[in-house]
Design a protein around this motif. Sequence first.
Motif, short mmCIF file in Angstrom:
data_model
loop_
_atom_site.label_atom_id
_atom_site.label_comp_id
_atom_site.label_asym_id
_atom_site.label_seq_id
_atom_site.Cartn_x
_atom_site.Cartn_y
_atom_site.Cartn_z
N ALA A 180 0.84 -1.21 0.00
CA ALA A 180 0.00 0.00 0.00
C ALA A 180 0.87 1.25 0.00
O ALA A 180 2.00 1.26 0.51
CB ALA A 180 -0.91 0.00 1.22
N ARG A 181 0.33 2.33 -0.54
CA ARG A 181 1.00 3.62 -0.53
C ARG A 181 -0.05 4.73 -0.44
O ARG A 181 -1.25 4.49 -0.61
CB ARG A 181 1.87 3.80 -1.76
N THR A 182 0.40 5.94 -0.22
CA THR A 182 -0.48 7.11 -0.09
C THR A 182 -0.33 7.97 -1.33
O THR A 182 0.78 8.23 -1.81
CB THR A 182 -0.12 7.91 1.18
N GLY A 183 -1.48 8.49 -1.83
CA GLY A 183 -1.45 9.35 -3.02
C GLY A 183 -2.68 10.25 -3.08
O GLY A 183 -3.66 10.04 -2.37
N THR A 184 -2.62 11.25 -3.96
CA THR A 184 -3.73 12.21 -4.16
C THR A 184 -4.11 12.20 -5.62
O THR A 184 -3.26 12.37 -6.51
CB THR A 184 -3.33 13.63 -3.72
N GLY A 185 -5.40 12.06 -5.89
CA GLY A 185 -5.91 12.06 -7.25
C GLY A 185 -6.82 13.26 -7.52
O GLY A 185 -7.26 13.96 -6.61
N GLY A 192 -26.41 19.09 -5.09
CA GLY A 192 -26.22 17.88 -5.89
C GLY A 192 -25.00 18.03 -6.77
O GLY A 192 -24.81 19.07 -7.41
N LEU A 193 -24.14 17.00 -6.80
CA LEU A 193 -22.89 17.06 -7.55
C LEU A 193 -22.85 15.95 -8.60
O LEU A 193 -23.23 14.80 -8.32
CB LEU A 193 -21.67 16.93 -6.63
N LEU A 194 -22.42 16.35 -9.78
CA LEU A 194 -22.22 15.39 -10.87
C LEU A 194 -20.72 15.27 -11.12
O LEU A 194 -20.07 16.26 -11.48
CB LEU A 194 -22.94 15.87 -12.13
N ARG A 195 -20.19 14.06 -10.90
CA ARG A 195 -18.75 13.85 -11.06
C ARG A 195 -18.36 13.99 -12.52
O ARG A 195 -18.94 13.35 -13.40
CB ARG A 195 -18.38 12.44 -10.56
N LEU A 196 -17.37 14.85 -12.76
CA LEU A 196 -16.83 14.99 -14.12
C LEU A 196 -15.53 14.21 -14.28
O LEU A 196 -15.28 13.61 -15.34
CB LEU A 196 -16.59 16.46 -14.43
N ALA A 197 -14.70 14.23 -13.27
CA ALA A 197 -13.46 13.45 -13.28
C ALA A 197 -13.05 13.21 -11.84
O ALA A 197 -13.19 14.08 -10.98
CB ALA A 197 -12.35 14.20 -14.02
N ALA A 198 -12.55 11.97 -11.56
CA ALA A 198 -12.16 11.64 -10.19
C ALA A 198 -11.15 10.49 -10.22
O ALA A 198 -11.16 9.63 -11.11
CB ALA A 198 -13.37 11.24 -9.36
N ALA A 199 -10.28 10.51 -9.22
CA ALA A 199 -9.27 9.44 -9.10
C ALA A 199 -9.91 8.16 -8.61
O ALA A 199 -10.94 8.18 -7.91
CB ALA A 199 -8.17 9.90 -8.14
N ARG A 200 -9.29 7.02 -8.96
CA ARG A 200 -9.70 5.70 -8.50
C ARG A 200 -8.54 5.08 -7.72
O ARG A 200 -7.37 5.30 -8.04
CB ARG A 200 -10.09 4.81 -9.67
N PHE A 201 -8.91 4.28 -6.72
CA PHE A 201 -7.90 3.66 -5.85
C PHE A 201 -7.95 2.15 -6.05
O PHE A 201 -8.97 1.50 -5.76
CB PHE A 201 -8.16 4.04 -4.39
N ASP A 202 -6.82 1.61 -6.57
CA ASP A 202 -6.73 0.18 -6.90
C ASP A 202 -5.63 -0.47 -6.04
O ASP A 202 -4.66 0.19 -5.61
CB ASP A 202 -6.40 -0.04 -8.37
N LEU A 203 -5.81 -1.78 -5.82
CA LEU A 203 -4.81 -2.58 -5.14
C LEU A 203 -3.98 -3.31 -6.20
O LEU A 203 -4.52 -4.06 -7.03
CB LEU A 203 -5.47 -3.58 -4.20
N SER A 204 -2.69 -3.05 -6.22
CA SER A 204 -1.83 -3.67 -7.22
C SER A 204 -1.69 -5.17 -6.94
O SER A 204 -1.42 -5.59 -5.80
CB SER A 204 -0.44 -3.03 -7.21
N ASP A 205 -1.91 -5.95 -7.99
CA ASP A 205 -1.79 -7.41 -7.88
C ASP A 205 -1.12 -7.90 -9.16
O ASP A 205 -1.49 -7.49 -10.26
CB ASP A 205 -3.17 -8.05 -7.73
N PRO A 206 -0.12 -8.80 -9.02
CA PRO A 206 0.55 -9.25 -10.25
C PRO A 206 -0.39 -9.94 -11.22
O PRO A 206 -0.22 -9.86 -12.44
CB PRO A 206 1.63 -10.22 -9.74
N ASP A 207 -1.39 -10.61 -10.71
CA ASP A 207 -2.31 -11.32 -11.60
C ASP A 207 -3.40 -10.39 -12.15
O ASP A 207 -3.62 -10.32 -13.34
CB ASP A 207 -2.96 -12.49 -10.86
N ALA A 208 -4.10 -9.67 -11.25
CA ALA A 208 -5.18 -8.76 -11.69
C ALA A 208 -5.34 -7.67 -10.62
O ALA A 208 -5.39 -7.98 -9.43
CB ALA A 208 -6.48 -9.51 -11.86
N PRO A 209 -5.41 -6.39 -11.07
CA PRO A 209 -5.58 -5.32 -10.08
C PRO A 209 -6.96 -5.39 -9.42
O PRO A 209 -7.96 -5.76 -10.04
CB PRO A 209 -5.43 -4.04 -10.91
N VAL A 210 -6.97 -5.04 -8.13
CA VAL A 210 -8.23 -5.06 -7.37
C VAL A 210 -8.59 -3.61 -7.04
O VAL A 210 -7.76 -2.87 -6.49
CB VAL A 210 -8.07 -5.88 -6.07
#
Length: 356
Positions: free
Chosen positions: A282-287, A314-332
């Motif tokens: 795991a690591r820390t980041g800003t998107g 009310g807010l409509l998302r236009l762009a936003a970061a996603r947080f994934d778990l790195s996995d050698p087989d498939a990202p989660v």
Amino acid sequence: MPFAPLLAALLVTQVPEPPAEGAIVWQAPPGCPDRAALERAIAGRLGRVPTAQELALVGQIGRTSAGRYHLDLRLTVAGHTQTRALTTRQCAALVDAAALLSALALDPSAAAVDPALPVELEPSPEPPLPDEPIEPDPPAAQTAPPVEPTPPARPEPVDAPEPPPPAVVVDLAELTPSPPPPRRRPGGFLRLSGGFEVGALPRPTAGLDFATGVLWRRARLEFHGVYLGPQTEARGVNSVTVSLFAAGVQGCARLGRARLEFPLCGGFEMGGLRGEGRGPGARTGTGFWTAARVSAGVAWHFHRLLSLNFAVQGLLRLAAARFDLSDPDAPVRLFEPSPVSLRLLLGLEVRLGDPW
């Protein structure tokens, strides 16, 4: 007959003067100048007080249906009578007009006399009449036809000029256009709100909204700073804690009246989603985060400077970061913000120079 010549001589030499034609009769309603004021005005115009043998005046002032004053005036000078009917708004003007007409009828040059000069209101002594020669009685022996008495010559009546029309008093304020009302300068405000958010973070969370901007009478321009408290999303031994920092701008229409305002707003915000990962690798980041925003609310101006505000955003998302778990087989994927989110805010606002 022996008495005829004597009677004729007496008729010639002892013709009586005409009786006095009257005095000043003046009737006026309460609040109008009385007879004494009229006599002073005539004396001021003429330079002396006329006698009853010189002037007979009958004047009556009444009120018309339009609320104006009407004068019926009758003047008799040297056997010549003239009548006048005058109407004006001020009762005192009728007294001045009656005095002017009387003075002109007695002396045409009286118009040049300043009516403000002080005049004693004592009757001026009449000048003594010149001694008239008396014809001697004719001799008794002489016969002559009876002589008809000749009435004394009366001076030709002088037509008094028409009085000048009453002065029209014009209020300069009526002629001068009133200046336009001063333009209301825009005001400003500061607002701190707290509330809840659903959709932008993994779980419903609390947040703060600080706003400032410009106030016009029917519009607002608002600048916002937003903070949403961190929430955690977990997948097994891995997790991510996400919070939001953003800044935005929106324009609002100010509807309502009196102490209630109903702002309808639209704008956008931009900021960053900060994620702190936990677990293996795991690591820390800003998107990046950006969203369009619409809101509706109500503001209660319970004080000249303070308001209590409630808003639904009310807010409509236009762009936003996603947080994934790195996995050698498939990202989660650990977390991705919802396309639509909702905020409920309650705040206290300080208004300075609000033209509302």
